[in-house]
Design a protein around this motif. Sequence first.
Motif, mmCIF file in Angstrom:
data_model
loop_
_atom_site.group_PDB
_atom_site.id
_atom_site.type_symbol
_atom_site.label_atom_id
_atom_site.label_comp_id
_atom_site.label_asym_id
_atom_site.label_seq_id
_atom_site.Cartn_x
_atom_site.Cartn_y
_atom_site.Cartn_z
ATOM 1 N N TRP A 57 0.915 9.454 6.028
ATOM 2 C CA TRP A 57 0.969 8.225 5.234
ATOM 3 C C TRP A 57 2.349 7.602 5.201
ATOM 4 C CZ3 TRP A 57 4.624 8.793 1.581
ATOM 5 C CH2 TRP A 57 4.864 10.074 1.066
ATOM 6 N N ASN A 58 3.394 8.366 5.541
ATOM 7 C CA ASN A 58 4.741 7.852 5.283
ATOM 8 C C ASN A 58 5.248 6.881 6.344
ATOM 9 O OD1 ASN A 58 4.945 10.046 7.101
ATOM 10 N ND2 ASN A 58 7.056 10.446 6.491
ATOM 11 N N PHE A 59 4.724 6.963 7.574
ATOM 12 C CA PHE A 59 4.977 5.941 8.588
ATOM 13 C C PHE A 59 3.610 5.459 9.068
ATOM 14 C CE2 PHE A 59 9.036 8.058 8.489
ATOM 15 C CZ PHE A 59 9.946 7.028 8.669
ATOM 16 N N PRO A 60 2.915 4.709 8.211
ATOM 17 C CA PRO A 60 1.490 4.475 8.428
ATOM 18 C C PRO A 60 1.172 3.525 9.574
ATOM 19 C CG PRO A 60 2.254 3.254 6.512
ATOM 20 C CD PRO A 60 3.394 4.134 6.941
ATOM 21 N N SER A 76 -5.490 9.168 3.694
ATOM 22 C CA SER A 76 -6.177 8.376 2.669
ATOM 23 C C SER A 76 -5.216 7.453 1.922
ATOM 24 C CB SER A 76 -6.883 9.311 1.677
ATOM 25 O OG SER A 76 -7.917 10.028 2.322
ATOM 26 N N GLN A 77 -3.948 7.822 1.835
ATOM 27 C CA GLN A 77 -2.981 6.994 1.103
ATOM 28 C C GLN A 77 -2.590 5.725 1.855
ATOM 29 O OE1 GLN A 77 -2.658 10.304 1.595
ATOM 30 N NE2 GLN A 77 -1.668 11.333 -0.118
ATOM 31 N N SER A 78 -2.887 5.657 3.146
ATOM 32 C CA SER A 78 -2.446 4.488 3.922
ATOM 33 C C SER A 78 -3.508 4.051 4.921
ATOM 34 C CB SER A 78 -1.134 4.805 4.646
ATOM 35 O OG SER A 78 -1.289 5.936 5.487
ATOM 36 N N ALA A 79 -4.767 4.142 4.527
ATOM 37 C CA ALA A 79 -5.857 3.857 5.469
ATOM 38 C C ALA A 79 -5.964 2.381 5.816
ATOM 39 C CB ALA A 79 -7.177 4.363 4.889
ATOM 40 N N ILE A 80 -5.531 1.487 4.929
ATOM 41 C CA ILE A 80 -5.672 0.054 5.197
ATOM 42 C C ILE A 80 -4.718 -0.392 6.300
ATOM 43 C CG2 ILE A 80 -5.387 -2.256 4.200
ATOM 44 C CD1 ILE A 80 -6.491 -1.120 1.582
ATOM 45 N N VAL A 81 -3.516 0.136 6.312
ATOM 46 C CA VAL A 81 -2.588 -0.165 7.411
ATOM 47 C C VAL A 81 -3.206 0.278 8.735
ATOM 48 C CG1 VAL A 81 -0.280 0.202 8.328
ATOM 49 C CG2 VAL A 81 -0.619 0.142 5.867
ATOM 50 N N ALA A 82 -3.784 1.481 8.747
ATOM 51 C CA ALA A 82 -4.397 2.003 9.968
ATOM 52 C C ALA A 82 -5.584 1.146 10.397
ATOM 53 C CB ALA A 82 -4.836 3.448 9.751
ATOM 54 N N TYR A 83 -6.336 0.628 9.430
ATOM 55 C CA TYR A 83 -7.466 -0.242 9.762
ATOM 56 C C TYR A 83 -6.983 -1.494 10.502
ATOM 57 C CZ TYR A 83 -11.280 -3.561 9.332
ATOM 58 O OH TYR A 83 -12.253 -4.486 9.619
ATOM 59 N N HIS A 84 -5.911 -2.086 10.031
ATOM 60 C CA HIS A 84 -5.393 -3.289 10.682
ATOM 61 C C HIS A 84 -4.962 -2.993 12.121
ATOM 62 C CE1 HIS A 84 -5.605 -6.153 7.399
ATOM 63 N NE2 HIS A 84 -5.123 -5.236 6.578
ATOM 64 N N PHE A 85 -4.410 -1.813 12.356
ATOM 65 C CA PHE A 85 -4.067 -1.422 13.728
ATOM 66 C C PHE A 85 -5.330 -1.281 14.579
ATOM 67 C CE2 PHE A 85 -4.066 2.477 16.379
ATOM 68 C CZ PHE A 85 -3.431 1.944 17.498
ATOM 69 N N GLU A 87 0.812 -1.225 0.000
ATOM 70 C CA GLU A 87 0.000 0.000 0.000
ATOM 71 C C GLU A 87 0.838 1.263 0.000
ATOM 72 O OE1 GLU A 87 -3.964 1.718 2.207
ATOM 73 O OE2 GLU A 87 -2.389 0.926 3.513
ATOM 74 N N SER A 88 2.031 1.200 0.594
ATOM 75 C CA SER A 88 2.827 2.408 0.788
ATOM 76 C C SER A 88 4.136 2.431 0.016
ATOM 77 C CB SER A 88 3.122 2.591 2.290
ATOM 78 O OG SER A 88 1.927 2.640 3.026
ATOM 79 N N GLY A 89 4.475 1.334 -0.685
ATOM 80 C CA GLY A 89 5.680 1.326 -1.502
ATOM 81 C C GLY A 89 6.967 1.226 -0.724
ATOM 82 N N LYS A 90 6.927 0.605 0.466
ATOM 83 C CA LYS A 90 8.147 0.438 1.258
ATOM 84 C C LYS A 90 8.833 -0.872 0.901
ATOM 85 C CE LYS A 90 7.080 3.344 5.139
ATOM 86 N NZ LYS A 90 7.625 3.702 6.447
ATOM 87 N N ASN A 91 10.168 -0.863 0.914
ATOM 88 C CA ASN A 91 10.870 -2.137 0.753
ATOM 89 C C ASN A 91 10.835 -2.899 2.074
ATOM 90 O OD1 ASN A 91 12.964 -1.129 2.401
ATOM 91 N ND2 ASN A 91 14.195 -0.484 0.661
ATOM 92 N N TYR A 92 11.398 -4.082 2.096
ATOM 93 C CA TYR A 92 11.271 -4.940 3.279
ATOM 94 C C TYR A 92 11.831 -4.261 4.539
ATOM 95 C CZ TYR A 92 10.442 -8.928 0.080
ATOM 96 O OH TYR A 92 9.952 -9.786 -0.871
ATOM 97 N N ALA A 93 13.015 -3.704 4.421
ATOM 98 C CA ALA A 93 13.669 -3.123 5.599
ATOM 99 C C ALA A 93 12.906 -1.918 6.122
ATOM 100 C CB ALA A 93 15.110 -2.735 5.264
ATOM 101 N N GLU A 94 12.444 -1.052 5.216
ATOM 102 C CA GLU A 94 11.699 0.136 5.644
ATOM 103 C C GLU A 94 10.385 -0.262 6.312
ATOM 104 O OE1 GLU A 94 12.481 3.277 5.680
ATOM 105 O OE2 GLU A 94 14.272 3.393 4.417
ATOM 106 N N ALA A 95 9.684 -1.242 5.748
ATOM 107 C CA ALA A 95 8.418 -1.689 6.333
ATOM 108 C C ALA A 95 8.656 -2.365 7.680
ATOM 109 C CB ALA A 95 7.707 -2.630 5.369
ATOM 110 N N ASP A 96 9.693 -3.184 7.736
ATOM 111 C CA ASP A 96 10.014 -3.892 8.980
ATOM 112 C C ASP A 96 10.343 -2.906 10.097
ATOM 113 O OD1 ASP A 96 10.751 -6.574 10.277
ATOM 114 O OD2 ASP A 96 12.598 -5.417 10.550
#
Length: 522
Positions: free
Chosen positions: A189-192, A216-225, A127-136
């Motif tokens: 959205w950048n640290f969702p 709005s760019q990262s609402a699905i991550v927030a929903y899971h939280f 959803e946010s275009g992060k690579n593995y390390a950034e997302a982790d």
Amino acid sequence: MGLYARITPFANEPLTDFTQEHHRKAMEAAIAQVKTGFGRQYPLLIGSERIVTEDHIVSINPGNLDEVVGYVSKADVGLAEKAMQTALAAFESWRKTPARERAEYLLQAAKRMRERKHLFSAVMVLESGKNYAEADADTAEAIDFMEFYAREMMRLEGINETLPLTAVLGEVNKVNYIPLGVGVILPPWNFPNAICTGMTCAAIVTGNTVLLKPSSQSAIVAYHFAELMKEVGLPDGVLNFIPGSGAEIGDYLTSHPRTRFVSFTGSKEVGLHINALAAQTAEGQIWIKRVIAEMGGKDGIVVDETADLDAAAQAIVTSAFGYQGQKCSAGSRAFIVEAVYDQVVEKAAALTQKLEIGLPERNYRIGPVIDQSSYTRILRYIDIGKTEGKLIAGGGKAAGNGYYIEPTIFADVDGKARIMQEEIFGPVLAMGKAKDYKEAIALFNDTEYGLTGSFFSADEGRIAEALEEMHCGNLYINRKCTGALVGAHPFGGFNMSGTDSKAGGYDYLLLFTQAKALSRKL
């Protein structure tokens, strides 16, 4: 057994080493699992209700524009008001919930997020275009915030009982830190995961109830939280999940007479707009609203002639291009003493040209920027940069079915140039020359922002001077200017970078409380 005995001392969540095959395969499996849910609908969460609306946010994978990650229901003013009334009702019982019990919800949520760490990270990859390390790292920071703020709440509870006040003969005196009321949480959205989780958990663990309106760019991550907090049993109405338009429900809730505080992370322009709205007293409002705002940055790295030039160049490139430069802490400026300027520029350019661009789900170092608006704006700044400096790396669009832009460096840029002064929030670095380290520090300070900075030198006297003179909220010596750790680097900036709230620090929770002095005559 009491809660104090059950918890361990705070330690930062370890990062995953994706060079190990089993970790890489686990992330790939999580990404595949998230993809099986592509196109699903996500409801609002108001009290005990799950509400699906006709109007929705379409979440597109910025790395592959053919993929719809999901459809997120949008709240209108009527639903925002419903959420406000729900939060007001929940506050009456939640504020009386013991601090240790509130902290326990955070600890349980941290435990469960840790158990499904790769799934949370996989959502951000897609959803946010992060690579593995950034997302982790994002997910690790979310876990850190929950663990840290749980412990901090218990520390504050202890202070309530033990704060040493001046003794007055014939009186018993104490101070209680009590919650404020209903707050509006507006994360970026950048640290969702990390910032959304941290802002929200700080507010609820201190006894407030909240209306969470994610980006709005990262609402699905927030929903899971938000779902995770329901899963651990957080009482209905304490956390209400209401995505929607900032201009519509964001402004409505910021102006609402029953809103007690607004916690915002995002751009300078939006932060100033929120501050102005919150300063206006609405009919029926009986308090001054508190605004906690972390805004933009035009961060920089200063390098003198005594520095380790290889380390400095690596830090410059990492700070500038990590997550495509889409961090408020990103090092988008570098000021180099002229004696070593050409060497550092050459080293930075060589490192940048080695960066590979591609799909985040395939773990390329550089992925897409977040959306069409950002893509267009960044390319426009690159065109401006071509008139203000010497292009030495990148300079345009990159291949791929997404919002891909080449990591771009401009050299010989004047300190007053637009690309030196304006926040671009993309993979664009401006480098400038200084006659000596003092001028380099002055160039660093010549900005309306003041979030992060770095100083590279081997001279202890100069380091001492930099620590005193470089004006920013987070200053690092001989390391990159990104990557603040919860508990170690309380994060927040000066000037137009915001209210310097110091997220992840030992006084952050006080911003969500008010101190009530209690005195009893014996």
